[in-house]
Write a protein that holds these residues in place. Sequence first.
Motif, PDB file in Angstrom:
ATOM      1  N   VAL A  18      34.950  35.438  52.715  1.00 56.71           N
ATOM      2  CA  VAL A  18      34.864  36.885  52.945  1.00 56.71           C
ATOM      3  C   VAL A  18      33.483  37.404  52.560  1.00 56.71           C
ATOM      4  CG1 VAL A  18      35.788  39.123  52.235  1.00 56.71           C
ATOM      5  CG2 VAL A  18      37.343  37.217  52.679  1.00 56.71           C
ATOM      6  N   TRP A  19      32.964  36.954  51.439  1.00 57.46           N
ATOM      7  CA  TRP A  19      31.626  37.404  51.000  1.00 57.46           C
ATOM      8  C   TRP A  19      30.556  37.016  52.013  1.00 57.46           C
ATOM      9  CZ3 TRP A  19      27.723  33.817  49.777  1.00 57.46           C
ATOM     10  CH2 TRP A  19      26.513  34.392  49.346  1.00 57.46           C
ATOM     11  N   LEU A  20      30.606  35.781  52.519  1.00 57.91           N
ATOM     12  CA  LEU A  20      29.559  35.294  53.416  1.00 57.91           C
ATOM     13  C   LEU A  20      29.580  36.037  54.751  1.00 57.91           C
ATOM     14  CD1 LEU A  20      27.322  33.246  54.053  1.00 57.91           C
ATOM     15  CD2 LEU A  20      29.117  31.683  54.869  1.00 57.91           C
ATOM     16  N   ALA A  26      37.884  37.836  60.947  1.00 57.45           N
ATOM     17  CA  ALA A  26      38.790  37.256  59.960  1.00 57.45           C
ATOM     18  C   ALA A  26      38.440  37.693  58.545  1.00 57.45           C
ATOM     19  CB  ALA A  26      38.772  35.737  60.063  1.00 57.45           C
ATOM     20  N   ALA A  27      37.163  37.867  58.266  1.00 59.99           N
ATOM     21  CA  ALA A  27      36.749  38.282  56.921  1.00 59.99           C
ATOM     22  C   ALA A  27      37.301  39.665  56.587  1.00 59.99           C
ATOM     23  CB  ALA A  27      35.227  38.274  56.825  1.00 59.99           C
ATOM     24  N   PHE A  62      45.388  32.479  50.679  1.00 60.66           N
ATOM     25  CA  PHE A  62      44.562  31.710  49.745  1.00 60.66           C
ATOM     26  C   PHE A  62      44.106  32.588  48.583  1.00 60.66           C
ATOM     27  CE2 PHE A  62      42.842  28.295  52.900  1.00 60.66           C
ATOM     28  CZ  PHE A  62      44.127  27.787  53.000  1.00 60.66           C
ATOM     29  N   ARG A  63      43.707  33.819  48.890  1.00 60.09           N
ATOM     30  CA  ARG A  63      43.185  34.721  47.854  1.00 60.09           C
ATOM     31  C   ARG A  63      44.268  35.093  46.843  1.00 60.09           C
ATOM     32  NH1 ARG A  63      38.941  38.501  48.104  1.00 60.09           N
ATOM     33  NH2 ARG A  63      38.400  39.060  45.959  1.00 60.09           N
ATOM     34  N   VAL A  85      37.476  29.650  47.653  1.00 57.95           N
ATOM     35  CA  VAL A  85      37.104  29.436  49.053  1.00 57.95           C
ATOM     36  C   VAL A  85      37.305  30.719  49.858  1.00 57.95           C
ATOM     37  CG1 VAL A  85      37.753  28.216  51.164  1.00 57.95           C
ATOM     38  CG2 VAL A  85      37.512  26.953  49.021  1.00 57.95           C
ATOM     39  N   SER A  86      38.428  31.374  49.650  1.00 54.31           N
ATOM     40  CA  SER A  86      38.705  32.614  50.380  1.00 54.31           C
ATOM     41  C   SER A  86      37.689  33.693  50.022  1.00 54.31           C
ATOM     42  CB  SER A  86      40.126  33.100  50.069  1.00 54.31           C
ATOM     43  OG  SER A  86      40.384  34.333  50.706  1.00 54.31           O
TER      44      SER A  86
END
Length: 285
Positions: free
Chosen positions: A114-116, A163-164, A98-99, A109-110
């Motif tokens: 990752v940030w969250l 996953a992040a 996605f990124r 979204v990706s």
Amino acid sequence: MSSDTLAKSAAVPDTPGRADLPRIVPQRRPGQWTAAVVVLVLLGLAANSVLRNDAFQWGVVADWFTSDTVLRGLWLTLWLTAVVMVLGFALGTLLAAFRLSANPVLRAVSWGYVWLFRSIPILVQLLLWFNIGALYPQVLGVKTVDLLGPVTVAVIGLTLHEAAYAAEVVRGGILSVDRGQVEAAQALGLSRWRRWRRIVLPQAMRAIVPPAGNMLIGTLKGTSIVSVIAVQDLLYSVQLVYHRTYQVIPMLMVATVWYTVVTSLLGIGQYYVEKHYARGTERTR
């Protein structure tokens, strides 16, 4: 003596013998040897204090090391590590795709995911999932408490967290492949799938494997945090024992030795996987 011999001897200068060459003396480094001796002495003293200290109770460690309680906790730790790594990298690979997509919505979204999940500590995430029933008492008509047990909560929390980081590892590995390699494969008429399988992925794995190996070892040790939500992993198993016997130090040493053994085996496996994907490069030497 003939004139030709005299001419040759005059043309060739005398070659100095080995005795005439200057002697090369290696530089003396007394500081390095002194530091090495000091370090060895300190290590010896530390090892002696550990082995001869009766407070460690090595006999108790040996008795509990292969007990059923400890081995069941070890098995759950290994199972949890394997499941989290597989699911985490599967989701992380999707996020990395996605990124790298041309779609701005998928990229956003990706990036947001990752940030969250890199911003929230893993312990906080586990506690939030463990208490998710306070926010959503029922899901599809089923009580959340009955749907999400401690092990399920541990899998969900650790997977989303993993996953992040996996997304960034995979993305970095793909970006490490030279763009010219892909363009050359396109010029040869290779399909998109064959380009990824034969060109991009093998080269990207050289950059993915080292951090992925570190993540695997980190996940193995990080599973110990699930003991706070009563998942009976290796750490929680030894805690149950020393809560009954009050043998805190020897039981913690049981867990420490098992973690050390498993991480050492994983490190050996990582070395050979890295060596496999580094074939044909200077790093194989």
